[in-house]
Design an enzyme around this catalytic site. Structure first.
Site, mmCIF file in Angstrom:
data_model
loop_
_atom_site.group_PDB
_atom_site.id
_atom_site.type_symbol
_atom_site.label_atom_id
_atom_site.label_comp_id
_atom_site.label_asym_id
_atom_site.label_seq_id
_atom_site.Cartn_x
_atom_site.Cartn_y
_atom_site.Cartn_z
ATOM 1 N N CYS A 1 0.839 -1.203 0.000
ATOM 2 C CA CYS A 1 0.000 0.000 0.000
ATOM 3 C C CYS A 1 0.879 1.260 0.000
ATOM 4 C CB CYS A 1 -0.971 -0.044 1.183
ATOM 5 S SG CYS A 1 -2.361 1.092 1.014
ATOM 6 N N HIS B 1 -3.907 -5.412 0.111
ATOM 7 C CA HIS B 1 -3.397 -5.929 1.382
ATOM 8 C C HIS B 1 -3.464 -7.459 1.459
ATOM 9 C CE1 HIS B 1 -2.823 -2.078 3.415
ATOM 10 N NE2 HIS B 1 -3.869 -1.667 2.724
ATOM 11 N N GLU C 1 -2.170 -9.255 3.554
ATOM 12 C CA GLU C 1 -2.104 -9.704 4.945
ATOM 13 C C GLU C 1 -3.451 -9.772 5.651
ATOM 14 O OE1 GLU C 1 -0.802 -7.015 3.678
ATOM 15 O OE2 GLU C 1 -1.310 -5.239 4.859
#
Lengths: 306, 187
Positions: free
Chosen positions: B78, B165, B167
């Site tokens: 990001c 993202h 994660e």
């Protein structure tokens, strides 16, 4: 998991030694797990303080006292502070301000109790998303900020690196009842975060009833969301009830799926279930005239409204 | 050991958790940590986390400026992705539309970072700014309907940027992407 438990018990035991520790027990999965972990480590040297803020879910105070005092045998101190919280909240509209006021009353109360006990350690059920969100400035969190310095309390946070799903596993392993480890997350400011605008005992009563209906119906439908709750929007809308014009409160329903609360999607709840909830809320709570369903994900919205 | 540089993002800790889950050693460090301290930790790879603003990306810039002293794989997520683009001469600016939550990404170039993943991936994003122009020496790895540069890599150095993202739990195959990065760090 076993290793983690043993390691934390050893850590708490070594840190606290022969001194006393206190914990603010809310009945949520985090503080409950931290309390049981600490209780296993130091037994009666742990004093668990449960504050009835008047902002709790239906039946919660009774349940917490029964579970922790009677079933687990903790040193539980029950504080009824409903009036103090509502007095402090009068006229306050801004969500951050609300959180601050609730935090302050909580700290003042806790300080009074902590002084009497003479504890040196404060055990907190802080988990990873708590400090992450506070640090990023998205929301301030309700734990006991500021108090440790004033009372010279040393903080122990055994769950600091865990996420909710991991805490649930831990709670199960520790033998906590299913009702606690399955319980949906509940914000620190309690139902005050579920009333948009000024918080009054009357508004909290409405949202508490609505919330109980949501939880019941979601469970009956065997849905397993991360959270399901009602929010009182503080917006009145027009209805027609038995040929009479009505002008009543609006409730928003929020049901989300998530693994850890960091990202969440609005749940695809069957329409019949949504309609049943709406029907029950409007018919059982005379002050409410309309129910809306929130379809926004996180991000961009947060799970809670405030 | 993989170091995660904290740029005050919401999901930094999720990166750490994901790495922990796939059995990789990782540590989150402040982005104000000095280059000497970072070097002393002997990282095998570095991840720049997301965050609110490039102005607070601290020593992430310095790591890129002094990259030859490290020579290890770097992954920017990001804001971390945007800072890599900016450092290498790309353009970062407000996107035409913000991307929040579910986005379908098209993988154009599989590469080692997206190895073994399907061509289309349902991922979660959360950003207003984006890479408008790919920096020189980089190739495009993925794009979406709303954002042209969803992922990129340096053509000769092991430096990668991902706009979404991987994660967060809602991103499909996100863990695989980190697993791929960990393998890149090992090789």
């Amino acid at each position: 998991m076993r290793e983690f438990i043993e390691e934390k018990i050893r850590e708490i035991r070594e840190t606290v030694g022969s001194k006393k520790a206190i914990i603010a027990l809310s009945g949520g999965v985090d503080s409950s797990t931290a309390a049981i972990l600490a209780h296993k480590a130091i037994g009666d040297k742990l004093y668990a303080v449960f504050v009835n803020t008047g902002l709790l879910r239906k039946g919660e105070p009774e349940f917490v006292v029964k579970t922790f005092k009677e079933d687990f045998g903790l040193n539980l101190i029950y504080v009824d502070a409903q009036k103090r919280f509502f007095d402090a909240l009068r006229g306050i509209v801004d969500p951050e301000q609300k959180r601050k006021v609730i935090g302050k009353v909580f700290i003042d109360l806790f300080e009074e109790v902590a002084k009497d006990i003479g504890a040196e350690f404060l055990i907190q059920g802080t988990i990873a998303p708590d400090w992450i969100e506070s640090k990023g400035g998205i929301k301030s969190h309700h734990n006991v900020g500021g108090l440790p310095e004033r009372l010279n309390l040393k903080i122990i946070e055994p769950l600091r690196d865990l996420y909710k799903d991991e805490v649930r596993e831990l709670a199960k392993e520790l033998g906590l009842p299913e009702k606690i480890y399955r319980r949906m997350p509940f914000p620190g400011p309690g139902l005050a975060a579920r009333v948009v605008g000024e918080v009054t005992p009357e508004k909290v009563r409405i949202v508490r009833e609505a919330n109980a209906i949501v939880e019941e119906e979601i469970e009956k439908a065997q849905l397993k969301p991360w959270q399901a709750f009602a929010v009182l929007l503080g917006v009145k809308t027009v209805g027609v009830q038995g040929d009479i014009r009505a002008y009543k409160e609006t409730i928003a329903l929020r049901v989300v799926e998530s693994l850890d609360g960091m990202t969440a999607n609005a749940m695809n709840v069957p329409f019949e279930v949504l309609q049943r909830i709406a029907f029950r809320i409007v018919s059982e709570i005379p002050e409410v005239g309309r129910v809306l369903y929130d379809v926004t994900n996180k991000p961009p919205a947060t799970i809670e409204f405030e | 050991m993989i170091l995660v540089l904290e740029n005050y993002g919401q999901y930094t800790h999720r990166i750490w958790r994901t790495l922990r889950e796939i059995g990789a050693k990782a540590e989150i460090i402040a982005n104000t940590t000095t280059i000497e301290e970072i070097k002393a930790k002997k990282p095998s790879g570095i991840i720049f986390s997301g965050g609110p603003t490039l102005e607070r990306a601290g020593n992430c810039w310095k790591i890129l400026e002094r990259y030859e002293e490290f020579g290890i794989p770097i992954l920017g997520i990001c804001l971390g992705h945007q800072l890599i683009a900016k450092h290498f001469g790309g353009v970062v600016d407000r996107g035409n539309k913000a991307e929040y939550s579910l986005v379908e990404v098209e993988i154009i170039e599989e590469n080692e970072i997206f190895k073994g993943l399907p061509k289309r991936l349902r991922v979660w994003a959360s950003h207003m700014d984006e890479v408008k122009k790919l920096p020189e020496g980089f190739e495009l790895l993925a794009r979406s309907e709303f954002c042209e540069v969803e992922a990129m890599r340096h053509k000769s150095l092991p430096i990668y940027g991902i706009q979404f993202h991987p994660e967060v739990a809602h991103t499909e195959k996100g863990k695989e992407i980190y697993r791929n990065f960990v393998s890149i760090c090992k090789s």
